[in-house]
Write an enzyme that holds these catalytic residues in place. Structure first.
Site, mmCIF file in Angstrom:
data_model
loop_
_atom_site.group_PDB
_atom_site.id
_atom_site.type_symbol
_atom_site.label_atom_id
_atom_site.label_comp_id
_atom_site.label_asym_id
_atom_site.label_seq_id
_atom_site.Cartn_x
_atom_site.Cartn_y
_atom_site.Cartn_z
ATOM 1 N N TYR A 154 -8.387 -14.398 -37.542
ATOM 2 C CA TYR A 154 -9.276 -13.528 -36.762
ATOM 3 C C TYR A 154 -8.502 -12.321 -36.201
ATOM 4 C CZ TYR A 154 -12.845 -12.416 -33.195
ATOM 5 O OH TYR A 154 -13.783 -11.792 -32.413
ATOM 6 N N LYS A 158 -9.193 -8.352 -37.058
ATOM 7 C CA LYS A 158 -9.589 -7.383 -36.034
ATOM 8 C C LYS A 158 -8.551 -6.265 -35.890
ATOM 9 C CE LYS A 158 -13.558 -9.230 -34.923
ATOM 10 N NZ LYS A 158 -14.816 -8.527 -35.217
#
Ligand code: NAP
Length: 246
Positions: A154, A158
């Protein structure tokens, strides 16, 4: 911040932050394409706008699929007459410590969170370029800036979104297309609902403002970045995190 019937596409708008962004942009004059992999939930978001004067349609698309994304954008243009605003909001988590993280966990998160942003942006940018106007906002995360144990996939996705945002901003500034990111801290949605109570308490202690954020806190900053009030702002990351990361 009158959006004057501009057409906005919001991905992952069936719930959570995406739904809050949809309602905020519509309340400020935009017509909306509500995109989600779950059509039932996208329709639910549209039903919240039934009494408003704005036009809203729900479209199903998995943004990690290039073909589904291209078809969704074409259908949006056909049904709404153009696209002025894209909010790349859809995102997923598959949290595990690195040693336990499987290739599937990595691929699934990168496919939605990063490739999905590439797919949607590439498919709209031609239209925005031609009309010499566009506003793109990518929903990144505090985790892409500071890292977080258990979220290597993640965090990488991002951080990638932030690099992508700055590059699109540079490539299309001359075409009057701005591209910015909003990096939320921890926000009360389905994504954070599963946090055990003790983890939530520990987390809250790290937030100077002493509370998790609300979807509307994020939606307010997105509204600013798609409005004419921010026309000289591009390539920036707006942190909406209660002071957790400065
Ligand atoms: P959420 O409640 O899980 O909503 C995300 C929506 O996106 C869901 O309706 C989901 O559908 C949909 N979606 C998932 N994969 C998709 C795909 N491949 N194509 C199209 N739609 C898809 O998440 P949220 O908390 O509102 O988060 C929204 C964004 O903010 C995400 O990018 C997230 O990473 C970011 N963010 C959230 C927080 C937070 O604390 N909540 C913090 C920082 C950043 P399904 O449920 O059917 O998968």
């Amino acid at each position: 911040m009158e959006l004057n019937e501009k057409v906005a596409i919001v991905t992952g708008a069936g719930q959570g932050i995406g739904r809050a962004i949809t309602l905020k942009l519509a309340a400020n004059g935009a017509n909306i394409v509500v995109v989600d992999v779950n059509l039932e939930r996208a329709n639910e978001t549209v039903s919240h706008l039934e009494s408003s004067e704005r036009k809203a349609i729900a479209l199903k698309a998995d943004i990690s699929s290039t073909k589904e994304t291209e078809d969704m954008i074409e259908e949006s243009v056909k049904k709404m007459g153009g696209i002025h605003i894209l909010v790349n909001n859809a995102g997923i988590t598959r949290d595990k410590l690195l040693l336990r993280m499987k290739e599937d966990d990595w691929d699934a998160v990168l496919d939605v969170n990063l490739k999905g942003v590439f797919n949607c942006t590439k498919a709209v940018i031609r239209h925005m370029s031609k009309q010499r106007y566009g506003r793109i906002v990518n929903i990144a995360s505090i985790v892409g800036e500071m890292g977080n144990a258990g979220q290597a996939n993640y965090a990488a996705s991002k951080a990638g979104v932030i690099g992508f945002t700055k590059t699109v901003a540079r490539e299309f500034a001359a075409r009057n297309i701005t591209c910015n990111a909003v990096a939320p801290g921890f926000i009360e949605t389905a994504m954070t609902d599963s946090l055990p109570e003790n983890a939530r308490e520990e987390l809250t202690k790290q937030i100077p403002m002493g509370r998790l954020g609300k979807p509307d806190d994020v939606a307010e900053s997105v509204l600013f970045l798609v409005s004419d009030s921010s026309s000289y702002i591009t390539g920036q990351v707006v942190n909406v995190n209660g002071g957790m990361y400065m």
